[in-house]
Design an enzyme around this catalytic site. Sequence first.
Site, PDB file in Angstrom:
ATOM      1  N   GLY A   1     -10.862  -4.144   5.241  1.00  0.00           N
ATOM      2  CA  GLY A   1     -10.143  -4.731   6.143  1.00  0.00           C
ATOM      3  C   GLY A   1      -8.916  -4.507   6.073  1.00  0.00           C
ATOM      4  N   SER A   2      -7.975  -4.646   6.822  1.00  0.00           N
ATOM      5  CA  SER A   2      -5.998  -4.352   6.737  1.00  0.00           C
ATOM      6  C   SER A   2      -5.366  -5.457   7.078  1.00  0.00           C
ATOM      7  CB  SER A   2      -6.302  -2.822   7.182  1.00  0.00           C
ATOM      8  OG  SER A   2      -5.753  -2.852   9.185  1.00  0.00           O
TER       9      SER A   2
ATOM     10  N   ASN B   1      -6.661 -13.242  12.084  1.00  0.00           N
ATOM     11  CA  ASN B   1      -6.161 -13.929  10.851  1.00  0.00           C
ATOM     12  C   ASN B   1      -7.651 -14.862  10.229  1.00  0.00           C
ATOM     13  OD1 ASN B   1      -5.415 -11.482  10.155  1.00  0.00           O
ATOM     14  ND2 ASN B   1      -3.054 -12.876  10.420  1.00  0.00           N
TER      15      ASN B   1
ATOM     16  N   ASP C   1      -4.887 -13.707   5.138  1.00  0.00           N
ATOM     17  CA  ASP C   1      -3.423 -13.592   5.174  1.00  0.00           C
ATOM     18  C   ASP C   1      -2.374 -14.095   5.112  1.00  0.00           C
ATOM     19  OD1 ASP C   1      -2.385 -10.303   7.442  1.00  0.00           O
ATOM     20  OD2 ASP C   1      -1.313 -11.785   6.045  1.00  0.00           O
TER      21      ASP C   1
ATOM     22  N   LYS D   1      -3.839 -16.232  14.947  1.00  0.00           N
ATOM     23  CA  LYS D   1      -4.703 -15.118  15.751  1.00  0.00           C
ATOM     24  C   LYS D   1      -6.413 -15.059  15.230  1.00  0.00           C
ATOM     25  CE  LYS D   1      -2.772 -10.991  13.953  1.00  0.00           C
ATOM     26  NZ  LYS D   1      -1.662  -9.947  14.458  1.00  0.00           N
TER      27      LYS D   1
ATOM     28  N   THR E   1       2.333 -11.784  16.303  1.00  0.00           N
ATOM     29  CA  THR E   1       1.576 -10.840  17.085  1.00  0.00           C
ATOM     30  C   THR E   1       1.902 -12.105  18.986  1.00  0.00           C
ATOM     31  OG1 THR E   1       0.015 -10.246  15.847  1.00  0.00           O
ATOM     32  CG2 THR E   1      -0.342  -9.800  18.161  1.00  0.00           C
TER      33      THR E   1
ATOM     34  N   ASP F   1       1.305 -17.117  11.510  1.00  0.00           N
ATOM     35  CA  ASP F   1       0.316 -15.470  12.799  1.00  0.00           C
ATOM     36  C   ASP F   1      -0.969 -16.298  12.072  1.00  0.00           C
ATOM     37  OD1 ASP F   1      -0.060 -12.094  11.839  1.00  0.00           O
ATOM     38  OD2 ASP F   1       0.518 -13.084  13.004  1.00  0.00           O
TER      39      ASP F   1
ATOM     40  N   VAL G   1      -8.008  -3.627   2.306  1.00  0.00           N
ATOM     41  CA  VAL G   1      -8.233  -4.091   1.711  1.00  0.00           C
ATOM     42  C   VAL G   1      -9.867  -4.074   1.423  1.00  0.00           C
ATOM     43  CG1 VAL G   1      -9.483  -7.052   1.385  1.00  0.00           C
ATOM     44  CG2 VAL G   1      -7.064  -6.444   3.275  1.00  0.00           C
TER      45      VAL G   1
HETATM   46  N1  LIG Z   1      -4.609  -8.967   5.805  1.00  0.00           N
HETATM   47  C1  LIG Z   1      -5.706  -9.271   5.304  1.00  0.00           C
HETATM   48  C2  LIG Z   1      -7.201  -8.506   5.686  1.00  0.00           C
HETATM   49  C3  LIG Z   1      -8.069  -8.725   5.282  1.00  0.00           C
HETATM   50  C4  LIG Z   1      -8.458  -9.833   4.364  1.00  0.00           C
HETATM   51  N2  LIG Z   1      -7.014  -9.998   4.319  1.00  0.00           N
HETATM   52  N3  LIG Z   1      -5.740 -10.393   4.257  1.00  0.00           N
HETATM   53  C5  LIG Z   1      -9.490  -9.711   4.019  1.00  0.00           C
HETATM   54  C6  LIG Z   1      -9.464 -11.205   2.750  1.00  0.00           C
HETATM   55  C7  LIG Z   1     -11.257 -11.462   2.018  1.00  0.00           C
HETATM   56  C8  LIG Z   1     -11.913 -11.140   2.700  1.00  0.00           C
HETATM   57  C9  LIG Z   1     -12.352 -10.237   3.247  1.00  0.00           C
HETATM   58  C10 LIG Z   1     -10.465 -10.039   4.007  1.00  0.00           C
HETATM   59  C11 LIG Z   1     -10.836  -8.546   5.151  1.00  0.00           C
HETATM   60  C12 LIG Z   1      -9.617  -8.816   6.183  1.00  0.00           C
END
Ligand SMILES: Nc1cc2c(nn1)-c1ccccc1CC2
Length: 290
Positions: A19-20, A142, A157, A139, A176, A137, A26
């Site tokens: 993810g990002s 998240n 996030d 949504k 967003t 944030d 991530v």
């Molecule tokens: N912006 C993001 C985006 C993500 C994550 N954290 N922040 C995340 C946290 C724990 C497990 C998996 C993820 C993937 C997506």
Amino acid sequence: IAFKREPLEESYEIGDDIGSGHFAVVRRALHKKSGEAFAAKFIRKRRGGGRKGAKAEDIQREVSILRLLDHENVIRLYDVYETGIEVILILELVTGGELFDYISEKDHLGEEEASAFIAQILRGVKHLHDHNIAHLDLKPENIMLRNRSTQSIKLIDFGLAQRIQGKEDIRALMGTAEFVAPEVVSYETLSLATDMWSVGVITYILLSGASPFLGDNQQETYHNITAINFQFDEEYFSNTSELAKDFIEKLFVKMPKKRATVDDCLNHPWIRPKEPLELIKRQSAVINID
Ligand SMILES: Nc1cc2c(nn1)-c1ccccc1CC2
């Protein structure tokens, strides 16, 4: 708060991308000693006067907020590393994917399932709000599913999250477009109530698959939000209960102080755990006896 400077690769094996987020990517991370799997969030540090990368104070804020929180519906932070160019958060790994993808696959959810998801999200939001933290944030992207089988979710996030102390005025155009509250659009004071508006938008989307305020462009979306211009399209809401619509209407309120709080929502009949039917039958059975 000092972050570990030792090389991350000594303790973790970094795996594929999962993810990002804001200036972040991530990846799966395997802790060599314990064999446990984590999520490693690599946040790019802003260097010099550049615009790329997150400001040190914003990273510090996300870390201190995550360190404060401890709840089953909030992603857990275990460790923090730092290099010259990035900060790496070692987070709890969730493997169920984003709620966003789950809805997309099903188009929309039945009320039972939607209500169960929203109840989980409200429990996570209550934990934040009880610590005077606003996520700002919220949504579907998240909100991660712990796994595909249960409706257990984790809020992720906290890159835009803020402590709402009440004294300093927090205003910033962020988040967003289709999920932000009127006070964000009109650059007024943000509060915990700002999150509750977003919960309303998420509920509307879970039940219909449609986004209540989304316009053809950001300008139109912002106008729809400040004008509270939404309707329960018969096309999507024909067999949605009045209770569900009432729940949403109590959140799409312009005045933040008049908007339902997280406790109001948890006590709303659409959310409050339904009396198990056998209990009701037993009560009615008692009444029939005399
Ligand atoms: N912006 C993001 C985006 C993500 C994550 N954290 N922040 C995340 C946290 C724990 C497990 C998996 C993820 C993937 C997506």
